[in-house]
Design a protein around this motif. Structure first.
Motif, PDB file in Angstrom:
ATOM      1  N   ARG A  32     -30.293 -59.715  29.869  1.00 40.43           N
ATOM      2  CA  ARG A  32     -31.413 -59.336  30.742  1.00 40.43           C
ATOM      3  C   ARG A  32     -31.273 -57.907  31.254  1.00 40.43           C
ATOM      4  NH1 ARG A  32     -36.131 -58.884  31.841  1.00 40.43           N
ATOM      5  NH2 ARG A  32     -37.189 -60.051  33.455  1.00 40.43           N
ATOM      6  N   SER A  33     -30.047 -57.414  31.332  1.00 43.33           N
ATOM      7  CA  SER A  33     -29.872 -56.039  31.774  1.00 43.33           C
ATOM      8  C   SER A  33     -30.303 -55.040  30.690  1.00 43.33           C
ATOM      9  CB  SER A  33     -28.424 -55.769  32.183  1.00 43.33           C
ATOM     10  OG  SER A  33     -27.575 -55.736  31.069  1.00 43.33           O
ATOM     11  N   ILE A  34     -30.430 -55.515  29.456  1.00 46.08           N
ATOM     12  CA  ILE A  34     -30.858 -54.651  28.349  1.00 46.08           C
ATOM     13  C   ILE A  34     -32.315 -54.903  27.989  1.00 46.08           C
ATOM     14  CG2 ILE A  34     -30.470 -54.068  25.922  1.00 46.08           C
ATOM     15  CD1 ILE A  34     -27.538 -54.971  26.354  1.00 46.08           C
ATOM     16  N   LEU A  35     -32.695 -56.173  27.931  1.00 47.51           N
ATOM     17  CA  LEU A  35     -34.032 -56.563  27.479  1.00 47.51           C
ATOM     18  C   LEU A  35     -34.920 -56.926  28.664  1.00 47.51           C
ATOM     19  CD1 LEU A  35     -32.798 -58.867  24.593  1.00 47.51           C
ATOM     20  CD2 LEU A  35     -33.726 -56.550  24.343  1.00 47.51           C
ATOM     21  N   SER A  36     -36.206 -56.637  28.542  1.00 45.16           N
ATOM     22  CA  SER A  36     -37.101 -56.907  29.662  1.00 45.16           C
ATOM     23  C   SER A  36     -37.862 -58.229  29.526  1.00 45.16           C
ATOM     24  CB  SER A  36     -38.093 -55.759  29.835  1.00 45.16           C
ATOM     25  OG  SER A  36     -38.819 -55.571  28.639  1.00 45.16           O
ATOM     26  N   GLN A  37     -37.978 -58.749  28.332  1.00 41.25           N
ATOM     27  CA  GLN A  37     -38.734 -59.977  28.108  1.00 41.25           C
ATOM     28  C   GLN A  37     -37.800 -61.177  27.977  1.00 41.25           C
ATOM     29  OE1 GLN A  37     -42.154 -60.044  28.053  1.00 41.25           O
ATOM     30  NE2 GLN A  37     -42.003 -57.879  28.600  1.00 41.25           N
ATOM     31  N   ASP A  38     -38.121 -62.253  28.699  1.00 42.36           N
ATOM     32  CA  ASP A  38     -37.291 -63.450  28.636  1.00 42.36           C
ATOM     33  C   ASP A  38     -37.227 -64.041  27.230  1.00 42.36           C
ATOM     34  OD1 ASP A  38     -36.269 -63.576  31.199  1.00 42.36           O
ATOM     35  OD2 ASP A  38     -37.991 -64.680  31.981  1.00 42.36           O
ATOM     36  N   ALA A  39     -38.304 -63.920  26.472  1.00 43.80           N
ATOM     37  CA  ALA A  39     -38.306 -64.442  25.100  1.00 43.80           C
ATOM     38  C   ALA A  39     -37.291 -63.681  24.244  1.00 43.80           C
ATOM     39  CB  ALA A  39     -39.699 -64.333  24.494  1.00 43.80           C
ATOM     40  N   ASP A  40     -37.219 -62.371  24.440  1.00 41.81           N
ATOM     41  CA  ASP A  40     -36.243 -61.574  23.699  1.00 41.81           C
ATOM     42  C   ASP A  40     -34.821 -61.923  24.120  1.00 41.81           C
ATOM     43  OD1 ASP A  40     -38.247 -60.251  22.304  1.00 41.81           O
ATOM     44  OD2 ASP A  40     -38.301 -58.554  23.684  1.00 41.81           O
ATOM     45  N   VAL A  41     -34.633 -62.154  25.406  1.00 41.48           N
ATOM     46  CA  VAL A  41     -33.316 -62.549  25.914  1.00 41.48           C
ATOM     47  C   VAL A  41     -32.893 -63.854  25.256  1.00 41.48           C
ATOM     48  CG1 VAL A  41     -32.055 -63.328  27.967  1.00 41.48           C
ATOM     49  CG2 VAL A  41     -33.548 -61.322  28.108  1.00 41.48           C
ATOM     50  N   ALA A  42     -33.803 -64.809  25.213  1.00 46.61           N
ATOM     51  CA  ALA A  42     -33.500 -66.109  24.595  1.00 46.61           C
ATOM     52  C   ALA A  42     -33.176 -65.948  23.109  1.00 46.61           C
ATOM     53  CB  ALA A  42     -34.681 -67.065  24.782  1.00 46.61           C
ATOM     54  N   ILE A  74     -24.619 -57.803  22.856  1.00 47.21           N
ATOM     55  CA  ILE A  74     -25.169 -56.464  23.085  1.00 47.21           C
ATOM     56  C   ILE A  74     -25.746 -55.900  21.786  1.00 47.21           C
ATOM     57  CG2 ILE A  74     -24.532 -54.070  23.632  1.00 47.21           C
ATOM     58  CD1 ILE A  74     -22.577 -55.314  25.738  1.00 47.21           C
ATOM     59  N   ASN A  75     -25.044 -56.083  20.685  1.00 44.23           N
ATOM     60  CA  ASN A  75     -25.563 -55.627  19.389  1.00 44.23           C
ATOM     61  C   ASN A  75     -26.880 -56.320  19.053  1.00 44.23           C
ATOM     62  OD1 ASN A  75     -23.486 -53.811  18.912  1.00 44.23           O
ATOM     63  ND2 ASN A  75     -22.261 -55.288  17.781  1.00 44.23           N
ATOM     64  N   LYS A  76     -26.965 -57.613  19.315  1.00 44.62           N
ATOM     65  CA  LYS A  76     -28.207 -58.357  19.058  1.00 44.62           C
ATOM     66  C   LYS A  76     -29.351 -57.837  19.926  1.00 44.62           C
ATOM     67  CE  LYS A  76     -27.418 -60.647  15.704  1.00 44.62           C
ATOM     68  NZ  LYS A  76     -28.182 -60.296  14.517  1.00 44.62           N
ATOM     69  N   CYS A  77     -29.054 -57.520  21.171  1.00 42.27           N
ATOM     70  CA  CYS A  77     -30.082 -56.986  22.076  1.00 42.27           C
ATOM     71  C   CYS A  77     -30.639 -55.673  21.541  1.00 42.27           C
ATOM     72  CB  CYS A  77     -29.514 -56.778  23.481  1.00 42.27           C
ATOM     73  SG  CYS A  77     -29.168 -58.312  24.356  1.00 42.27           S
ATOM     74  N   TYR A  78     -29.752 -54.782  21.134  1.00 48.32           N
ATOM     75  CA  TYR A  78     -30.203 -53.492  20.594  1.00 48.32           C
ATOM     76  C   TYR A  78     -30.946 -53.668  19.272  1.00 48.32           C
ATOM     77  CZ  TYR A  78     -27.624 -51.059  24.240  1.00 48.32           C
ATOM     78  OH  TYR A  78     -27.183 -50.598  25.451  1.00 48.32           O
ATOM     79  N   GLU A  79     -30.534 -54.646  18.497  1.00 51.41           N
ATOM     80  CA  GLU A  79     -31.232 -54.941  17.241  1.00 51.41           C
ATOM     81  C   GLU A  79     -32.665 -55.403  17.534  1.00 51.41           C
ATOM     82  OE1 GLU A  79     -30.666 -58.425  14.042  1.00 51.41           O
ATOM     83  OE2 GLU A  79     -28.889 -57.148  14.285  1.00 51.41           O
ATOM     84  N   LEU A  80     -32.831 -56.242  18.540  1.00 53.93           N
ATOM     85  CA  LEU A  80     -34.173 -56.698  18.927  1.00 53.93           C
ATOM     86  C   LEU A  80     -35.031 -55.540  19.422  1.00 53.93           C
ATOM     87  CD1 LEU A  80     -33.521 -60.112  20.681  1.00 53.93           C
ATOM     88  CD2 LEU A  80     -34.980 -59.706  18.714  1.00 53.93           C
ATOM     89  N   PRO A  94     -50.692 -63.407  25.123  1.00 47.20           N
ATOM     90  CA  PRO A  94     -50.487 -64.815  25.463  1.00 47.20           C
ATOM     91  C   PRO A  94     -50.358 -64.967  26.978  1.00 47.20           C
ATOM     92  CG  PRO A  94     -48.473 -63.863  24.599  1.00 47.20           C
ATOM     93  CD  PRO A  94     -49.545 -62.824  24.463  1.00 47.20           C
ATOM     94  N   GLU A  95     -50.727 -66.148  27.464  1.00 49.65           N
ATOM     95  CA  GLU A  95     -50.603 -66.427  28.897  1.00 49.65           C
ATOM     96  C   GLU A  95     -49.145 -66.488  29.286  1.00 49.65           C
ATOM     97  OE1 GLU A  95     -52.674 -69.568  30.882  1.00 49.65           O
ATOM     98  OE2 GLU A  95     -54.367 -69.345  29.515  1.00 49.65           O
ATOM     99  N   GLN A  96     -48.842 -65.940  30.434  1.00 47.30           N
ATOM    100  CA  GLN A  96     -47.490 -65.988  30.958  1.00 47.30           C
ATOM    101  C   GLN A  96     -47.373 -67.172  31.905  1.00 47.30           C
ATOM    102  OE1 GLN A  96     -44.913 -63.940  30.148  1.00 47.30           O
ATOM    103  NE2 GLN A  96     -46.276 -63.058  28.633  1.00 47.30           N
ATOM    104  N   GLY A  97     -46.312 -67.918  31.787  1.00 42.31           N
ATOM    105  CA  GLY A  97     -46.085 -69.044  32.677  1.00 42.31           C
ATOM    106  C   GLY A  97     -45.736 -68.560  34.075  1.00 42.31           C
ATOM    107  N   TYR A  98     -46.058 -69.365  35.055  1.00 45.03           N
ATOM    108  CA  TYR A  98     -45.749 -69.018  36.439  1.00 45.03           C
ATOM    109  C   TYR A  98     -44.264 -69.213  36.670  1.00 45.03           C
ATOM    110  CZ  TYR A  98     -45.454 -69.302  41.483  1.00 45.03           C
ATOM    111  OH  TYR A  98     -45.099 -69.102  42.789  1.00 45.03           O
TER     112      TYR A  98
END
Length: 171
Positions: A32-42, A74-80, A94-98
Motif C-alpha cells: 500500500r505504500s507503493i500502490l494506490s489502488q487496493d485491487a493492485d495491492v491485492a 516490492i518487485n511485484k508492486c513496481y511491475e504492476l 466501475p463503482e467503488q464500494g463504501y
C-alpha cells in the motif's frame, strides 16, 4: 518463524499458510505504500504468495524469509506500476464500494502519500515493518548510506508537512 519456513520448505501447505498469514498485515502495508489502488495491492500480494510458494526451496537461510518475501513483493508492486502505465482508461468507471475509515487513518495516509515514494517506502519498511537499515539496504538493493539519508529526508518531509498544517490551523 524459522520452524514454519522449514516445514513449508518440506512441502507442508499448512505451515506455509500460517507463515503467510503471519506476514499478511506487513505485506499489505508495504504494498500500500507503493500502490494506490487496493485491487493492485491485492494482485501484488497474491502474486508474491504464489512466487514464494513456488520458489521457497531456493531460499538459503530460513531467517531471511521475511526480507526475501518483501523484496519479491516490492518487485511485484513496481511491475504492476509498469503494466498499469500501458493500460488505457475506459470512459466508464466501475463503482467503488463504501469503505469506512477512521479520520486519523485518512489523515495519516494522506500525509504519507504526500511525501516522495522513495522516502515513504523506506520509512514504512523501517518504522512500520521494523526492518533494520541493513535489511532495507538488501531488500531495495541500495547502500546503507542511501537508506539512512532517505530516512532522514522522509522525517524532514513529514516535519515540514506537520509544520505547514499547524500554521494553516492557526491562521
Amino acid at each position: 518463524m524459522d520452524d514454519l519456513v522449514s516445514k513449508a520448505k518440506k512441502g507442508d501447505p499448512d505451515a506455509f499458510t500460517d507463515l503467510i498469514q503471519s506476514q499478511m498485515k506487513n505485506m499489505y502495508k508495504t504494498a500500500r505504500s507503493i500502490l494506490s489502488q487496493d485491487a493492485d495491492v491485492a494482485d501484488a500480494i497474491s502474486e508474491t504468495i504464489l512466487i514464494c510458494w513456488e520458489r521457497l526451496g531456493s531460499l538459503k537461510y530460513n531467517s531471511y524469509f521475511r526480507t526475501w518475501m518483501t523484496r519479491i513483493l516490492i518487485n511485484k508492486c513496481y511491475e504492476l506500476i509498469r503494466k498499469n502505465r500501458n493500460i488505457t482508461v475506459d470512459a466508464e468507471f466501475p463503482e467503488q464500494g463504501y469503505q469506512e475509515i477512521a479520520y486519523e487513518n485518512i489523515e495519516w495516509k494522506e500525509t504519507l502519500d504526500s511525501i516522495s515514494e522513495k522516502y515513504r517506502l523506506v520509512m514504512m519498511l523501517h518504522y512500520v515493518e521494523g526492518f533494520t537499515v541493513s535489511e532495507i539496504s538488501q531488500i531495495l538493493e541500495i547502500s546503507e548510506g542511501t537508506v539512512k539519508s532517505r530516512l532522514a529526508r522522509g522525517r524532514d518531509s513529514l516535519t515540514d508537512i506537520y509544520d505547514l498544517r499547524k500554521r494553516r490551523a492557526n491562521i
